[in-house]
Design a protein around this motif. Structure first.
Motif, mmCIF file in Angstrom:
data_model
loop_
_atom_site.group_PDB
_atom_site.id
_atom_site.type_symbol
_atom_site.label_atom_id
_atom_site.label_comp_id
_atom_site.label_asym_id
_atom_site.label_seq_id
_atom_site.Cartn_x
_atom_site.Cartn_y
_atom_site.Cartn_z
ATOM 1 N N SER A 227 0.851 -1.183 0.000
ATOM 2 C CA SER A 227 0.000 0.000 0.000
ATOM 3 C C SER A 227 0.889 1.236 0.000
ATOM 4 C CB SER A 227 -0.909 0.023 1.230
ATOM 5 O OG SER A 227 -1.582 1.255 1.322
ATOM 6 N N PHE A 228 0.666 2.111 -0.968
ATOM 7 C CA PHE A 228 1.419 3.360 -1.033
ATOM 8 C C PHE A 228 0.621 4.522 -0.442
ATOM 9 C CE2 PHE A 228 3.258 0.760 -4.440
ATOM 10 C CZ PHE A 228 4.603 0.825 -4.088
ATOM 11 N N LYS A 229 -0.546 4.210 0.135
ATOM 12 C CA LYS A 229 -1.401 5.254 0.694
ATOM 13 C C LYS A 229 -1.497 5.186 2.217
ATOM 14 C CE LYS A 229 -4.282 5.588 -3.449
ATOM 15 N NZ LYS A 229 -5.661 5.489 -4.008
ATOM 16 N N LYS A 230 -1.090 4.068 2.817
ATOM 17 C CA LYS A 230 -1.152 3.955 4.275
ATOM 18 C C LYS A 230 -0.038 4.808 4.901
ATOM 19 C CE LYS A 230 0.800 0.292 6.192
ATOM 20 N NZ LYS A 230 1.056 -1.075 6.643
ATOM 21 N N GLY A 231 -0.026 4.869 6.214
ATOM 22 C CA GLY A 231 0.998 5.645 6.910
ATOM 23 C C GLY A 231 2.336 4.936 6.937
ATOM 24 N N CYS A 232 3.187 5.403 7.817
ATOM 25 C CA CYS A 232 4.556 4.889 7.892
ATOM 26 C C CYS A 232 4.603 3.460 8.423
ATOM 27 C CB CYS A 232 5.401 5.795 8.796
ATOM 28 S SG CYS A 232 5.628 7.460 8.146
ATOM 29 N N TYR A 233 5.588 2.729 7.945
ATOM 30 C CA TYR A 233 5.890 1.392 8.469
ATOM 31 C C TYR A 233 7.377 1.157 8.257
ATOM 32 C CZ TYR A 233 5.473 0.212 3.493
ATOM 33 O OH TYR A 233 5.610 0.181 2.129
ATOM 34 N N THR A 234 7.910 0.188 8.910
ATOM 35 C CA THR A 234 9.345 -0.079 8.825
ATOM 36 C C THR A 234 9.750 -0.376 7.381
ATOM 37 O OG1 THR A 234 9.335 -0.973 11.075
ATOM 38 C CG2 THR A 234 11.222 -1.511 9.694
ATOM 39 N N GLY A 235 10.677 0.401 6.851
ATOM 40 C CA GLY A 235 11.145 0.250 5.477
ATOM 41 C C GLY A 235 10.374 1.068 4.466
ATOM 42 N N GLN A 236 9.309 1.758 4.917
ATOM 43 C CA GLN A 236 8.416 2.470 3.999
ATOM 44 C C GLN A 236 9.132 3.570 3.209
ATOM 45 O OE1 GLN A 236 7.195 5.825 4.783
ATOM 46 N NE2 GLN A 236 5.760 6.016 3.066
ATOM 47 N N GLU A 237 10.043 4.269 3.833
ATOM 48 C CA GLU A 237 10.707 5.393 3.173
ATOM 49 C C GLU A 237 11.448 4.939 1.923
ATOM 50 O OE1 GLU A 237 14.009 8.905 4.100
ATOM 51 O OE2 GLU A 237 13.283 7.627 5.722
ATOM 52 N N VAL A 238 12.170 3.829 2.030
ATOM 53 C CA VAL A 238 12.928 3.312 0.882
ATOM 54 C C VAL A 238 11.979 2.809 -0.200
ATOM 55 C CG1 VAL A 238 14.567 1.544 0.118
ATOM 56 C CG2 VAL A 238 14.913 2.720 2.308
ATOM 57 N N ILE A 239 10.940 2.087 0.210
ATOM 58 C CA ILE A 239 9.986 1.506 -0.741
ATOM 59 C C ILE A 239 9.238 2.602 -1.491
ATOM 60 C CG2 ILE A 239 7.894 0.093 -0.911
ATOM 61 C CD1 ILE A 239 9.022 -1.429 1.608
ATOM 62 N N ALA A 240 8.801 3.644 -0.763
ATOM 63 C CA ALA A 240 8.090 4.761 -1.409
ATOM 64 C C ALA A 240 9.020 5.554 -2.318
ATOM 65 C CB ALA A 240 7.487 5.667 -0.339
ATOM 66 N N ARG A 241 10.258 5.749 -1.899
ATOM 67 C CA ARG A 241 11.222 6.494 -2.729
ATOM 68 C C ARG A 241 11.456 5.771 -4.055
ATOM 69 N NH1 ARG A 241 15.967 6.139 0.061
ATOM 70 N NH2 ARG A 241 15.194 7.645 1.584
ATOM 71 N N MET A 242 11.500 4.439 -3.996
ATOM 72 C CA MET A 242 11.694 3.675 -5.224
ATOM 73 C C MET A 242 10.534 3.876 -6.185
ATOM 74 S SD MET A 242 13.581 1.767 -7.044
ATOM 75 C CE MET A 242 14.864 1.362 -5.855
#
Length: 326
Positions: A227-242
């Motif tokens: 999910s790219f619309k939910k809030g933060c989760y562990t590793g989210q910053e890298v996954i969203a940046r990609m």
């Protein structure tokens, strides 16, 4: 998995080394089985239970999927990542009651995934435990008909896009469910189920590939596991940046190669035939008749090559079409 060795007795051969079982079927028979109803005890899979009034909130902050959208009785694919966005495990998440979830993942990853998640669970009213002996998992292909739910005793079901189903069954219902299903479907082993996963484009993390891939490399964005619309989760910053800023240079592909003496193992390196530069890794591999079928994470340049060196062996490759777009 709970009770399988006692339930199946002498009709199945178990391998603790490979965490697999077989009913004596051969790779040369797999093509004939494709159109038939089959049932597979998913012995290679393990389970983690998350209980507590904070279970939803805790998991929402750790997993790539949107836990809050999961209704009781539903299931969802997803992944658990480290802070660098590398996958520690992928899973199917079942919501079996309001405050109880079950994660299905490779058995080799249960202990280390529990250890990882417990570091964060201390801040929530949630408990985690290894539930591999509390439930059983049965994989169905070409759905068995005319069976009542009361014959199967399952707590939850996962419907896969290729028509297969996974039943999550309380351990006490294992034997009854197995008897009901095996009377109508052909029992087949772990490797056949893994072949169907390969053909469905479903790559799974094992102990040899943990911390190796980011979720998009295994095409998890194409199977509704991120999910790219939910809030933060562990590793989210890298996954969203990609997704939003980067360019993914490696994807997972389904390829066929001629039969070789030994299958490449999970994580085995891949190289271009005329170069010593690594261009990817094997996710999983299974024999199928006279060929071997693999899911491999490769660069876009590599997949256009006619030959690759896979785990030290030069092989001609055939790229197959995945059942989804990447």
């Amino acid at each position: 998995m709970a009770n399988w060795q006692g339930c199946l007795g002498d009709i199945a051969v178990f391998s603790e080394e490979s965490l697999s079982l077989s009913f004596g079927e051969l790779p040369t028979q797999y093509q004939e089985l494709l159109g038939k109803p089959t049932v597979t005890p998913l012995y290679h899979q393990g389970l983690i239970v998350v209980d507590g009034i904070d279970a939803s909130r805790f998991l929402q902050g750790q997993l790539t999927c949107d836990v809050f959208k999961l209704e009781v009785g539903d299931s969802q694919p997803g992944a658990c990542c480290n802070p660098k966005g590398r996958m520690l495990a992928d899973f199917y998440l079942y919501r079996v009651s309001e405050h109880r979830y079950v994660l299905q993942l490779h058995r080799s990853l249960v202990a280390q995934t529990l250890e990882h998640l417990k570091k964060y669970a201390v801040f929530f009213k949630a408990t985690l435990s290894d539930a591999t002996e509390q439930f059983s998992l049965l994989g169905l292909c070409n759905c068995v008909k005319n069976l009542k739910d009361s014959d199967l005793h399952y707590s939850a079901v996962r419907n896969l896009d290729d028509g297969r189903q996974i039943l999550l069954i309380d351990a006490i219902g294992t034997e009854i469910s197995w008897q009901a299903l095996s009377n109508q479907a052909t029992p087949v082993g772990t490797e056949y189920w893994q072949l169907l996963d390969i053909q469905a484009g479903l790559g799974h993390i094992q102990s040899d590939t943990t911390d190796l891939f980011i979720p998009q490399m295994l095409n998890l964005q194409s199977v509704d596991a991120i999910s790219f619309k939910k809030g933060c989760y562990t590793g989210q910053e890298v996954i969203a940046r990609m997704k939003y800023l980067g360019k993914l240079k490696r994807h997972m592909y389904w390829i066929t190669i001629p039969h070789r003496d030994s299958l490449p193992g999970p994580g085995a390196p891949c190289y271009l035939a005329d170069s010593g530069q690594s261009i990817g890794n094997v996710v999983t591999a299974v024999r199928n008749g006279e060929n071997d079928e693999l899911l491999v994470v490769l660069t876009d340049e590599a997949i256009s090559s006619a030959y690759l060196v896979i785990d030290g062996v030069r092989s001609e490759i055939t790229k197959n079409d995945l059942p989804y777009s990447i």
